[in-house]
Design a protein around this motif. Structure first.
Motif, PDB file in Angstrom:
ATOM      1  N   VAL A 109       0.842  -1.194   0.000  1.00 33.18           N
ATOM      2  CA  VAL A 109       0.000   0.000   0.000  1.00 33.18           C
ATOM      3  C   VAL A 109       0.877   1.243   0.000  1.00 33.18           C
ATOM      4  O   VAL A 109       1.810   1.351   0.809  1.00 33.18           O
ATOM      5  N   THR A 110       0.576   2.166  -0.881  1.00 32.43           N
ATOM      6  CA  THR A 110       1.268   3.451  -0.918  1.00 32.43           C
ATOM      7  C   THR A 110       0.349   4.519  -0.345  1.00 32.43           C
ATOM      8  O   THR A 110      -0.831   4.580  -0.700  1.00 32.43           O
ATOM      9  N   CYS A 111       0.877   5.354   0.541  1.00 32.37           N
ATOM     10  CA  CYS A 111       0.083   6.384   1.218  1.00 32.37           C
ATOM     11  C   CYS A 111       0.682   7.762   0.995  1.00 32.37           C
ATOM     12  O   CYS A 111       1.907   7.936   1.053  1.00 32.37           O
ATOM     13  N   THR A 112      -0.173   8.759   0.797  1.00 34.66           N
ATOM     14  CA  THR A 112       0.243  10.158   0.861  1.00 34.66           C
ATOM     15  C   THR A 112      -0.290  10.750   2.164  1.00 34.66           C
ATOM     16  O   THR A 112      -1.195  10.202   2.776  1.00 34.66           O
ATOM     17  N   GLY A 113       0.276  11.877   2.570  1.00 38.22           N
ATOM     18  CA  GLY A 113      -0.162  12.519   3.810  1.00 38.22           C
ATOM     19  C   GLY A 113       0.200  11.715   5.048  1.00 38.22           C
ATOM     20  O   GLY A 113      -0.472  11.810   6.076  1.00 38.22           O
ATOM     21  N   ALA A 114       1.277  10.958   4.971  1.00 35.02           N
ATOM     22  CA  ALA A 114       1.599  10.010   6.038  1.00 35.02           C
ATOM     23  C   ALA A 114       2.106  10.670   7.317  1.00 35.02           C
ATOM     24  O   ALA A 114       2.187  10.006   8.356  1.00 35.02           O
ATOM     25  N   THR A 115       2.460  11.944   7.288  1.00 33.16           N
ATOM     26  CA  THR A 115       2.950  12.598   8.507  1.00 33.16           C
ATOM     27  C   THR A 115       1.934  13.582   9.077  1.00 33.16           C
ATOM     28  O   THR A 115       2.227  14.289  10.037  1.00 33.16           O
TER      29      THR A 115
ATOM     30  N   GLY B 186      -2.144  10.375   9.048  1.00 33.85           N
ATOM     31  CA  GLY B 186      -1.202   9.461   8.420  1.00 33.85           C
ATOM     32  C   GLY B 186      -0.543   8.426   9.318  1.00 33.85           C
ATOM     33  O   GLY B 186      -0.603   7.218   9.037  1.00 33.85           O
ATOM     34  N   PRO B 187       0.128   8.832  10.406  1.00 33.27           N
ATOM     35  CA  PRO B 187       0.848   7.840  11.215  1.00 33.27           C
ATOM     36  C   PRO B 187      -0.045   6.727  11.760  1.00 33.27           C
ATOM     37  O   PRO B 187       0.348   5.556  11.758  1.00 33.27           O
ATOM     38  N   GLY B 188      -1.238   7.068  12.209  1.00 31.70           N
ATOM     39  CA  GLY B 188      -2.149   6.050  12.731  1.00 31.70           C
ATOM     40  C   GLY B 188      -2.608   5.094  11.648  1.00 31.70           C
ATOM     41  O   GLY B 188      -2.740   3.882  11.882  1.00 31.70           O
ATOM     42  N   LEU B 189      -2.870   5.620  10.458  1.00 26.14           N
ATOM     43  CA  LEU B 189      -3.259   4.765   9.344  1.00 26.14           C
ATOM     44  C   LEU B 189      -2.125   3.818   8.986  1.00 26.14           C
ATOM     45  O   LEU B 189      -2.348   2.610   8.804  1.00 26.14           O
ATOM     46  N   VAL B 190      -0.905   4.337   8.886  1.00 26.27           N
ATOM     47  CA  VAL B 190       0.245   3.501   8.543  1.00 26.27           C
ATOM     48  C   VAL B 190       0.438   2.396   9.577  1.00 26.27           C
ATOM     49  O   VAL B 190       0.648   1.230   9.229  1.00 26.27           O
ATOM     50  N   GLN B 191       0.350   2.758  10.870  1.00 21.26           N
ATOM     51  CA  GLN B 191       0.521   1.757  11.925  1.00 21.26           C
ATOM     52  C   GLN B 191      -0.538   0.660  11.789  1.00 21.26           C
ATOM     53  O   GLN B 191      -0.226  -0.534  11.906  1.00 21.26           O
ATOM     54  N   GLY B 192      -1.780   1.044  11.533  1.00 18.96           N
ATOM     55  CA  GLY B 192      -2.849   0.062  11.391  1.00 18.96           C
ATOM     56  C   GLY B 192      -2.647  -0.849  10.190  1.00 18.96           C
ATOM     57  O   GLY B 192      -2.919  -2.054  10.256  1.00 18.96           O
TER      58      GLY B 192
ATOM     59  N   LEU C 102       4.600   8.500   0.192  1.00 20.94           N
ATOM     60  CA  LEU C 102       5.023   9.571  -0.703  1.00 20.94           C
ATOM     61  C   LEU C 102       5.002  10.868   0.082  1.00 20.94           C
ATOM     62  O   LEU C 102       3.994  11.200   0.701  1.00 20.94           O
ATOM     63  N   SER C 103       6.113  11.606   0.063  1.00 24.45           N
ATOM     64  CA  SER C 103       6.228  12.786   0.923  1.00 24.45           C
ATOM     65  C   SER C 103       7.154  13.822   0.310  1.00 24.45           C
ATOM     66  O   SER C 103       8.069  13.486  -0.462  1.00 24.45           O
TER      67      SER C 103
ATOM     68  N   ASN D  34       9.200  15.454   2.182  1.00 27.89           N
ATOM     69  CA  ASN D  34      10.433  15.262   2.956  1.00 27.89           C
ATOM     70  C   ASN D  34      10.482  13.808   3.410  1.00 27.89           C
ATOM     71  O   ASN D  34       9.981  13.457   4.477  1.00 27.89           O
ATOM     72  N   VAL D  35      11.060  12.965   2.598  1.00 28.21           N
ATOM     73  CA  VAL D  35      11.040  11.528   2.855  1.00 28.21           C
ATOM     74  C   VAL D  35      11.769  11.188   4.143  1.00 28.21           C
ATOM     75  O   VAL D  35      11.287  10.382   4.949  1.00 28.21           O
ATOM     76  N   GLU D  36      12.911  11.799   4.376  1.00 27.99           N
ATOM     77  CA  GLU D  36      13.680  11.499   5.588  1.00 27.99           C
ATOM     78  C   GLU D  36      12.879  11.830   6.841  1.00 27.99           C
ATOM     79  O   GLU D  36      12.845  11.053   7.803  1.00 27.99           O
ATOM     80  N   HIS D  37      12.233  12.990   6.841  1.00 30.46           N
ATOM     81  CA  HIS D  37      11.406  13.386   7.984  1.00 30.46           C
ATOM     82  C   HIS D  37      10.244  12.421   8.164  1.00 30.46           C
ATOM     83  O   HIS D  37       9.938  12.012   9.293  1.00 30.46           O
ATOM     84  N   ALA D  38       9.613  12.059   7.070  1.00 28.87           N
ATOM     85  CA  ALA D  38       8.467  11.156   7.152  1.00 28.87           C
ATOM     86  C   ALA D  38       8.861   9.809   7.733  1.00 28.87           C
ATOM     87  O   ALA D  38       8.201   9.290   8.648  1.00 28.87           O
ATOM     88  N   LEU D  39       9.943   9.231   7.227  1.00 30.40           N
ATOM     89  CA  LEU D  39      10.354   7.912   7.707  1.00 30.40           C
ATOM     90  C   LEU D  39      10.805   7.960   9.164  1.00 30.40           C
ATOM     91  O   LEU D  39      10.665   6.970   9.888  1.00 30.40           O
ATOM     92  N   GLY D  40      11.297   9.124   9.593  1.00 27.04           N
ATOM     93  CA  GLY D  40      11.697   9.267  10.993  1.00 27.04           C
ATOM     94  C   GLY D  40      10.518   9.256  11.950  1.00 27.04           C
ATOM     95  O   GLY D  40      10.680   8.969  13.137  1.00 27.04           O
ATOM     96  N   ARG D  41       9.318   9.576  11.440  1.00 29.50           N
ATOM     97  CA  ARG D  41       8.109   9.598  12.280  1.00 29.50           C
ATOM     98  C   ARG D  41       7.310   8.309  12.198  1.00 29.50           C
ATOM     99  O   ARG D  41       6.322   8.159  12.919  1.00 29.50           O
ATOM    100  N   LEU D  42       7.716   7.414  11.315  1.00 27.15           N
ATOM    101  CA  LEU D  42       6.933   6.211  11.063  1.00 27.15           C
ATOM    102  C   LEU D  42       7.688   4.964  11.520  1.00 27.15           C
ATOM    103  O   LEU D  42       8.901   4.995  11.697  1.00 27.15           O
ATOM    104  N   PRO D  43       6.969   3.847  11.696  1.00 27.56           N
ATOM    105  CA  PRO D  43       7.618   2.630  12.180  1.00 27.56           C
ATOM    106  C   PRO D  43       8.673   2.098  11.217  1.00 27.56           C
ATOM    107  O   PRO D  43       8.668   2.397  10.020  1.00 27.56           O
TER     108      PRO D  43
END
Length: 305
Positions: free
Chosen positions: A3-9, A13-19, A30-31, A33-42
């Protein structure tokens, strides 16, 4: 499913990704700022650059079977000419660019695109609205219509598409409830205007579950209202929030005060919509938090405060 998600941060976004991860899906975001996004996600989430305006390489969607699109400029700001342009452009152009890449990628089969209950417009005098009702004729209604028109291009290309018309999302970490809590906790809670306008709300956890439900059920397509089956008036919302917090909420904010502060955007709070999630209920979705008192008690229990 990949699954590809936009608005992940953002707020959702974070709750949807975790679920999605907990359900066994693989997630790519898709972001800007990819580095920032991945730093906030699992751990295990991957990412690609996407700014919502320039063409997106179909390689960013390689292998993706599902796409959930949440990105867009926040609506809860004063609607200057420039803000309106950003709101419209981020949703309409961002969706157009994403859909074009999806069509080229060739692997996407399921598309869940956020929209909003603003599709129905305001000033409908408490009329009960379902997915069958016609759109409104104000700024947000036109944004939502143009937004959904771009999502429909995916459906026309053979990609199953669900357009989620999201209501007022409740969680103390953000959105309307986050802004209301300090005032209500001080005992200065108030209804807005005459208080008779409806609030079509949804507990954030129910929204996450509904997004997954839309993604994972291949028979679903078209518009789907993402709201609780029990909308309430603004006065009832204020009274219930005060009662859950054990604080008085007997004041009233005149509409003219709200208009002076927020301009045209104040119409969102002063008009509202009474929206029912008919298609979700007919499809068998069960809301964990269908009533406002139960939802607020869950959200405002000590672990969430």
């Amino acid at each position: 499913m990949r699954v590809t998600c936009t608005g992940a941060t953002g707020f959702l976004g974070p709750g949807l990704v975790q679920g999605l991860l907990e359900a066994g899906h693989t997630v790519h975001v898709l972001s800007r700022n990819v580095e920032h996004a991945l730093g906030r996600l699992p751990a295990g989430v991957t990412g690609s650059y996407f700014d919502g305006s320039t063409p997106l390489s179909p390689d960013a969607l390689a292998g993706a079977e599902g796409v959930v699109h949440l990105a867009g400029e926040p609506v809860d700001q004063r609607w200057t000419h420039e803000a309106k342009h950003r709101i419209h452009l981020s949703r309409v152009e961002g969706t157009r660019v994403l859909v074009e890449a999806m069509k080229q990628a060739g692997s996407v089969r399921h598309f869940v695109c956020a929209s909003a209950v603003g599709f129905y417009g305001g000033a409908r005098a408490g009329q009960t609205l379902t997915e069958e009702d016609v759109p409104g004729d104000d700024f947000l209604a036109h944004v939502c219509q143009d937004w959904e028109a771009q999502a429909l291009r995916a459906e026309e290309a053979g990609i199953r598409t669900v357009r989620l018309r999201i209501g007022v999302v409740l969680h103390p970490a953000g959105g309307v409830l986050h802004r209301m809590l300090p005032v209500f906790r001080m005992g200065a809670g108030a209804k807005v205007g005459n208080g008779q306008q409806y609030v079509s709300w949804v507990h954030r956890e129910d929204l996450f579950q509904l997004m997954r439900f839309a993604l994972e059920h291949p028979t679903l397509s078209g518009p789907m209202n993402a709201t609780s089956p029990e909308p309430v008036t603004n006065a009832t919302f204020a009274h219930t929030l005060g009662a859950v917090l054990e604080r008085p909420a007997a004041l009233s904010v005149p509409g003219i005060v709200l208009k002076a502060r927020f301009g045209e955007m104040a119409r969102v709070a002063l008009e509202g919509q009474r929206v029912m999630p008919r298609r979700a209920l007919e499809a068998g979705f069960q809301f964990r938090y269908p009533d406002l008192t139960g939802a607020l008690r869950d959200l405002l229990s000590p672990p969430n405060q």
